[in-house]
Scaffold this active site. Structure first.
Site, PDB file in Angstrom:
ATOM      1  N   LYS A   1      30.132 -56.494  49.557  1.00  0.00           N
ATOM      2  CA  LYS A   1      30.382 -55.042  49.670  1.00  0.00           C
ATOM      3  C   LYS A   1      30.795 -54.505  48.304  1.00  0.00           C
ATOM      4  CE  LYS A   1      33.118 -51.894  50.146  1.00  0.00           C
ATOM      5  NZ  LYS A   1      32.739 -50.694  49.403  1.00  0.00           N
TER       6      LYS A   1
ATOM      7  N   GLU B   1      41.672 -60.686  42.694  1.00  0.00           N
ATOM      8  CA  GLU B   1      41.657 -60.357  41.253  1.00  0.00           C
ATOM      9  C   GLU B   1      42.075 -58.893  41.156  1.00  0.00           C
ATOM     10  OE1 GLU B   1      40.998 -62.596  38.982  1.00  0.00           O
ATOM     11  OE2 GLU B   1      40.480 -64.127  40.444  1.00  0.00           O
TER      12      GLU B   1
ATOM     13  N   CYS C   1      40.430 -54.055  33.889  1.00  0.00           N
ATOM     14  CA  CYS C   1      41.663 -54.681  34.401  1.00  0.00           C
ATOM     15  C   CYS C   1      42.485 -55.273  33.277  1.00  0.00           C
ATOM     16  CB  CYS C   1      41.310 -55.762  35.407  1.00  0.00           C
ATOM     17  SG  CYS C   1      40.146 -56.973  34.754  1.00  0.00           S
TER      18      CYS C   1
ATOM     19  N   GLU D   1      49.504 -49.044  35.728  1.00  0.00           N
ATOM     20  CA  GLU D   1      48.123 -49.198  35.254  1.00  0.00           C
ATOM     21  C   GLU D   1      47.503 -47.810  35.151  1.00  0.00           C
ATOM     22  OE1 GLU D   1      45.077 -50.956  37.889  1.00  0.00           O
ATOM     23  OE2 GLU D   1      44.382 -52.110  36.172  1.00  0.00           O
TER      24      GLU D   1
HETATM   25  P1  NAP Z   1      39.786 -50.427  44.792  1.00  0.00           P
HETATM   26  O1  NAP Z   1      39.942 -48.999  45.123  1.00  0.00           O
HETATM   27  O2  NAP Z   1      40.833 -51.377  45.220  1.00  0.00           O
HETATM   28  O3  NAP Z   1      38.360 -50.843  45.406  1.00  0.00           O
HETATM   29  C1  NAP Z   1      37.769 -52.091  45.194  1.00  0.00           C
HETATM   30  C2  NAP Z   1      36.776 -52.407  46.302  1.00  0.00           C
HETATM   31  O4  NAP Z   1      37.482 -52.518  47.531  1.00  0.00           O
HETATM   32  C3  NAP Z   1      35.727 -51.330  46.531  1.00  0.00           C
HETATM   33  O5  NAP Z   1      34.531 -51.941  46.939  1.00  0.00           O
HETATM   34  C4  NAP Z   1      36.332 -50.515  47.672  1.00  0.00           C
HETATM   35  O6  NAP Z   1      35.378 -49.801  48.405  1.00  0.00           O
HETATM   36  C5  NAP Z   1      36.930 -51.627  48.497  1.00  0.00           C
HETATM   37  N1  NAP Z   1      38.032 -51.227  49.378  1.00  0.00           N
HETATM   38  C6  NAP Z   1      38.839 -50.137  49.284  1.00  0.00           C
HETATM   39  N2  NAP Z   1      39.741 -50.146  50.285  1.00  0.00           N
HETATM   40  C7  NAP Z   1      39.503 -51.257  51.016  1.00  0.00           C
HETATM   41  C8  NAP Z   1      40.090 -51.829  52.192  1.00  0.00           C
HETATM   42  N3  NAP Z   1      41.120 -51.253  52.801  1.00  0.00           N
HETATM   43  N4  NAP Z   1      39.596 -52.984  52.665  1.00  0.00           N
HETATM   44  C9  NAP Z   1      38.557 -53.599  52.049  1.00  0.00           C
HETATM   45  N5  NAP Z   1      37.944 -53.102  50.942  1.00  0.00           N
HETATM   46  C10 NAP Z   1      38.419 -51.953  50.443  1.00  0.00           C
HETATM   47  O7  NAP Z   1      39.611 -50.649  43.238  1.00  0.00           O
HETATM   48  P2  NAP Z   1      38.709 -49.835  42.227  1.00  0.00           P
HETATM   49  O8  NAP Z   1      39.301 -48.507  41.963  1.00  0.00           O
HETATM   50  O9  NAP Z   1      37.287 -49.893  42.706  1.00  0.00           O
HETATM   51  O10 NAP Z   1      38.785 -50.751  40.930  1.00  0.00           O
HETATM   52  C11 NAP Z   1      39.743 -50.643  39.935  1.00  0.00           C
HETATM   53  C12 NAP Z   1      40.803 -51.721  40.083  1.00  0.00           C
HETATM   54  O11 NAP Z   1      40.226 -53.018  40.034  1.00  0.00           O
HETATM   55  C13 NAP Z   1      41.814 -51.686  38.947  1.00  0.00           C
HETATM   56  O12 NAP Z   1      43.112 -51.808  39.472  1.00  0.00           O
HETATM   57  C14 NAP Z   1      41.459 -52.915  38.114  1.00  0.00           C
HETATM   58  O13 NAP Z   1      42.520 -53.433  37.363  1.00  0.00           O
HETATM   59  C15 NAP Z   1      40.990 -53.857  39.172  1.00  0.00           C
HETATM   60  N6  NAP Z   1      40.145 -54.919  38.613  1.00  0.00           N
HETATM   61  C16 NAP Z   1      40.641 -56.183  38.509  1.00  0.00           C
HETATM   62  C17 NAP Z   1      39.877 -57.192  37.917  1.00  0.00           C
HETATM   63  C18 NAP Z   1      40.408 -58.581  37.747  1.00  0.00           C
HETATM   64  O14 NAP Z   1      39.639 -59.463  37.358  1.00  0.00           O
HETATM   65  N7  NAP Z   1      41.679 -58.838  37.988  1.00  0.00           N
HETATM   66  C19 NAP Z   1      38.592 -56.888  37.455  1.00  0.00           C
HETATM   67  C20 NAP Z   1      38.119 -55.583  37.588  1.00  0.00           C
HETATM   68  C21 NAP Z   1      38.896 -54.601  38.169  1.00  0.00           C
HETATM   69  P3  NAP Z   1      35.117 -48.231  48.084  1.00  0.00           P
HETATM   70  O15 NAP Z   1      34.590 -48.176  46.695  1.00  0.00           O
HETATM   71  O16 NAP Z   1      34.156 -47.838  49.109  1.00  0.00           O
HETATM   72  O17 NAP Z   1      36.456 -47.547  48.207  1.00  0.00           O
END
Ligand code: NAP
Length: 488
Positions: A177, A250, A284, A383
């Site tokens: 997903k 992650e 990230c 962040e």
């Molecule tokens: P996010 O809002 O947490 O969303 C990530 C994924 O999860 C998306 O596919 C989202 O779908 C889905 N999602 C949202 N709510 C969910 C739920 N309740 N249950 C299951 N899936 C759900 O994060 P983002 O804004 O896309 O990404 C930015 C974040 O990712 C930042 O905090 C960054 O630091 C982190 N990140 C971490 C790493 C690492 O390696 N540690 C790498 C890259 C990014 P939708 O898009 O449909 O909402």
């Protein structure tokens, strides 16, 4: 005139729409145009995808490592001729400059091949019984079963490219997903897999909202493993919903780049700009905060502002562009909130600091330097996830360590110093998955373990650790002593 194309999900080897018929639009942050419509998966689609994966998984597990490695190679062969076209689609849906997109799509190829080599070389020990010498313990690595891979929008190729094929070749079936603002790249990834002949049902793509499709996938009782990349708050929610599933998280970071008074300030300033502005800071392991020793603060601040002026904010399709629009409005609004709050509490903007006007969308935000930041401000402990370099000062190394560890994120941190002894003493004190000496916080390679301490996640990936995270250890215990007497 033709409208935007309608793309489909991939379930049980077929391209399909949501059972409900619902769909959503993907709009380009660069141009504002609607790029495509896609199905909005609901609970019924999640069930279908998990059923297909469950049925296919034993067939995947029975493939020899040779067959799995050949499949991975065919997937990379199917990506290679499309790098240029798919990089352009990535730029249009994500907003990153075309040079970054080309690199991101093409990096997926060696990354998959690297992990495939790891898979070929998996070794598990045979142990002799400690208390029972007649026993042998044969250790095996076995797949988890059905694995859900959920990814964010900041690296729509690189992140799935680290997990999706690797989960499959470790013997699992996958339900993938992607984020809802960047699903077009995921569709292309699946096209490559289909061309490569991925077994029916072994790889499924669900598009649609995380809060419904993602949550249903996480809760599904027949999903065995979850590999989630995204925000810390979402990761916490997922870990509550996931129950006892094997989970790898992650998550976010607010990684400090620490500049000591003996550092090469020119190199530090270049690394600060790169780690703060690459991918518009939506990384990230961005340099989330710049901690600078007081005596070199003024000299460093001057150099950082000079470096910042070199970064050109423009249409990301242009070769000369260094920084494109941010991906989405909520993320940009958060950046603005953090900057405004800092300024309200006495911080000063040295460069940038307001949305660019006269652009095709309102998502263009310039590289920004904010000085006089403290750990009480959000810029100093949260962040921000945008192209901002917040400058904080410290006097002693102990103070730097305390400021670095304070937010309890621990993904990547960096130290700039000419003195290896000081670097190592900080490296011991910093609570983080990796410490980078004399390079940006933004540092990644194929073969070192990647993952966070504390609020930055659970588990390690990259290199052989990826294969480990998609498998479990099983021990087969064999009595090689005297044969039991046959029954009379
Ligand atoms: P996010 O809002 O947490 O969303 C990530 C994924 O999860 C998306 O596919 C989202 O779908 C889905 N999602 C949202 N709510 C969910 C739920 N309740 N249950 C299951 N899936 C759900 O994060 P983002 O804004 O896309 O990404 C930015 C974040 O990712 C930042 O905090 C960054 O630091 C982190 N990140 C971490 C790493 C690492 O390696 N540690 C790498 C890259 C990014 P939708 O898009 O449909 O909402």
């Amino acid at each position: 005139m033709d409208g935007p194309p309608h793309l489909r999900m991939f379930i049980d080897g077929e391209w399909c729409d949501a059972a409900s018929g619902a769909s959503f639009e993907v709009r380009s942050p660069a141009t504002g145009a609607v790029l495509a419509t896609l199905p909005s998966a609901g609970r019924e689609d999640v069930h279908r995808a998990v059923d297909a994966a469950e049925a296919a998984q034993p067939r995947v597990a029975r493939l020899s490592v040779k067959e799995r490695a050949e499949l991975a190679t065919r997937i990379t062969d199917a990506i290679r001729p499309n790098v240029e076209a798919w990089a352009l689609d990535l730029t249009l849906e994500q907003g990153k400059p075309i040079r970054e997109s080309r690199l991101e799509v093409s990096e997926v190829i060696p990354n998959i091949l690297w992990n495939t080599e790891d898979l070929k070389r998996v070794e598990t020990p045979v142990l002799e019984g400690y208390s029972k010498p007649e026993m042998l313990y044969l250790l095996r690595r076995e797949p988890l079963g059905t694995v859900a891979v959920i990814t964010p929008w900041n690296y729509p190729w690189l992140l799935p490219g680290e997990f999706v094929v690797q989960a499959l070749v470790s013997g699992n079936a996958v339900v993938f997903k992607p984020a809802s603002t960047t699903p077009i790249s995921a569709v292309h990834f699946l096209e490559a897999m289909e061309r490569a002949g991925v077994p029916r049902g072994a790889m499924n793509l669900l598009t649609g909202p995380g809060g419904t499709a993602g949550a249903a996938l996480v809760e599904h009782p027949r999903v065995d493993g979850i590999c989630f990349t995204g925000e810390t708050a979402t990761g916490e929610e997922i870990s509550h919903r996931a129950g006892l599933k094997k989970i790898s998280l992650e998550l976010g970071g607010a990684g400090p780049l620490i500049v000591l008074d003996d550092a090469d300030l020119g190199k530090a300033a270049r690394d600060i700009a790169f780690g703060c502005y690459n991918n518009a800071g939506q990384v990230c392991c961005a340099n989330g905060r710049i901690l600078v020793q007081e005596s070199v603060h003024d000299a460093l601040a001057h150099r950082v502002v000079e470096e910042t002026r070199r970064w050109r904010l423009d249409d990301p399709r242009r070769e000369e562009t260094d920084i494109g629009p941010m991906n989405n409005a909520p993320t940009l609004a958060k950046v603005e909130r953090h900057v405004a709050e800092g300024v309200g509490r006495g911080a000063r903007v040295l460069a940038g600091g307001a949305r660019a006007t006269g652009r095709p969308t309102a998502l263009y935000y310039p590289p920004t330097v904010v000085d006089g930041v403290t750990t009480e401000m959000r810029l100093g402990h949260a962040e921000t996830f945008g192209p901002v370099a917040p400058l904080l000062t410290f006097r002693t190394l102990d103070e730097a360590v305390e400021m670095a560890n304070l937010p309890r994120y621990g993904l990547s941190m960096a130290v700039h110093t000419a003195n290896l002894h000081r670097a190592f003493s900080l490296a011991r004190e910093l609570k983080t998955g990796q410490v980078v000496v004399n390079d940006p916080v933004l540092y990644w390679d194929y073969n070192h373990p990647w993952g966070g301490f504390r609020r930055s996640g659970i588990g390690r990936v990259a290199g052989k650790w990826t294969i480990e995270s998609f498998t479990e250890l099983k021990t087969v215990i064999v009595n090689v002593g005297e044969s039991p007497k046959p029954p009379p």
